[in-house]
Design a protein around this motif. Structure first.
Motif, mmCIF file in Angstrom:
data_model
loop_
_atom_site.group_PDB
_atom_site.id
_atom_site.type_symbol
_atom_site.label_atom_id
_atom_site.label_comp_id
_atom_site.label_asym_id
_atom_site.label_seq_id
_atom_site.Cartn_x
_atom_site.Cartn_y
_atom_site.Cartn_z
ATOM 1 N N PHE A 51 47.630 50.777 25.454
ATOM 2 C CA PHE A 51 48.522 49.788 24.842
ATOM 3 C C PHE A 51 49.982 50.018 25.202
ATOM 4 O O PHE A 51 50.838 49.217 24.843
ATOM 5 N N SER A 52 50.270 51.088 25.933
ATOM 6 C CA SER A 52 51.619 51.280 26.449
ATOM 7 C C SER A 52 51.784 50.591 27.798
ATOM 8 O O SER A 52 52.898 50.441 28.290
ATOM 9 N N VAL A 53 50.669 50.157 28.386
ATOM 10 C CA VAL A 53 50.677 49.465 29.674
ATOM 11 C C VAL A 53 50.495 47.957 29.488
ATOM 12 O O VAL A 53 51.082 47.157 30.195
ATOM 13 N N SER A 54 49.662 47.589 28.517
ATOM 14 C CA SER A 54 49.375 46.184 28.224
ATOM 15 C C SER A 54 49.183 46.035 26.718
ATOM 16 O O SER A 54 48.564 46.899 26.092
ATOM 17 N N ARG A 55 49.698 44.949 26.149
ATOM 18 C CA ARG A 55 49.473 44.735 24.722
ATOM 19 C C ARG A 55 48.025 44.335 24.443
ATOM 20 O O ARG A 55 47.578 44.401 23.297
ATOM 21 N N ASN A 56 47.296 43.964 25.473
ATOM 22 C CA ASN A 56 45.924 43.477 25.310
ATOM 23 C C ASN A 56 44.994 44.038 26.380
ATOM 24 O O ASN A 56 44.366 43.279 27.125
ATOM 25 N N LYS A 114 59.008 45.786 25.048
ATOM 26 C CA LYS A 114 58.748 46.921 25.941
ATOM 27 C C LYS A 114 57.505 46.744 26.800
ATOM 28 O O LYS A 114 57.455 47.239 27.928
ATOM 29 N N VAL A 115 56.473 46.091 26.258
ATOM 30 C CA VAL A 115 55.170 46.033 26.918
ATOM 31 C C VAL A 115 54.767 44.572 27.141
ATOM 32 O O VAL A 115 54.861 43.764 26.212
ATOM 33 N N ARG A 116 54.272 44.281 28.319
ATOM 34 C CA ARG A 116 53.864 42.905 28.649
ATOM 35 C C ARG A 116 52.574 42.513 27.909
ATOM 36 O O ARG A 116 51.781 43.360 27.545
ATOM 37 N N ARG A 117 52.392 41.217 27.762
ATOM 38 C CA ARG A 117 51.214 40.687 27.076
ATOM 39 C C ARG A 117 49.935 41.090 27.814
ATOM 40 O O ARG A 117 48.957 41.484 27.193
ATOM 41 N N TYR A 118 49.919 40.939 29.112
ATOM 42 C CA TYR A 118 48.705 41.257 29.871
ATOM 43 C C TYR A 118 48.971 42.416 30.819
ATOM 44 O O TYR A 118 48.589 43.542 30.553
ATOM 45 N N ILE A 119 49.585 42.145 31.966
ATOM 46 C CA ILE A 119 49.876 43.229 32.921
ATOM 47 C C ILE A 119 51.262 43.066 33.503
ATOM 48 O O ILE A 119 51.865 42.055 33.400
#
Length: 119
Positions: A51-56, A114-119
């Motif tokens: 979840f630090s790379v993608s919110r989902n 800070k983190v994107r929704r997908y990638i």
């Protein structure tokens, strides 16, 4: 190698990597794992691990499978599954994000910055 073969190998790679991402996401959830929206017992906001790379990351893994299958079998039916699947996933993500924003407020907004929704 022709274009279709390269696309098929890329699709196969996505299909192999997707379960790895999914498992990393489930492990990252820890005790906060839940399915859907839980307004009664939301737990802490998870922003570490996958979840630090993608919110989902779990939804990204599902989309990777849809894309991968389409690249391996580029037919209109798998294209339709891809389009419908991505649309439905995005719709669910938007619903969940609205709930998370209500539950966590500014903490969630900061995480979104800070983190994107997908990638």
């Amino acid at each position: 190698m022709d274009h279709n073969e390269i696309a098929a190998w890329l699709g196969a790679a996505l299909c192999v990597l997707a379960p790895v991402l999914f498992l990393w996401g489930v492990v990252s959830f820890g005790k906060s794992f839940r399915v859907g929206i839980d307004l009664d017992k939301p737990g802490a906001l998870v922003s570490n691990g996958a979840f630090s790379v993608s919110r989902n990351p779990l939804y990204v893994a599902f989309m990777m499978i849809l894309i991968g299958v389409f690249l391996i079998f580029p037919t209109w039916i798998f294209f339709a599954y891809l389009i419908a699947g991505v649309w439905l996933i995005d719709r669910q993500v938007c619903r969940e994000e609205n709930s998370l924003r209500e539950i966590y407020g500014r903490e969630y907004d900061a995480y979104c910055n800070k983190v994107r929704r997908y990638i």
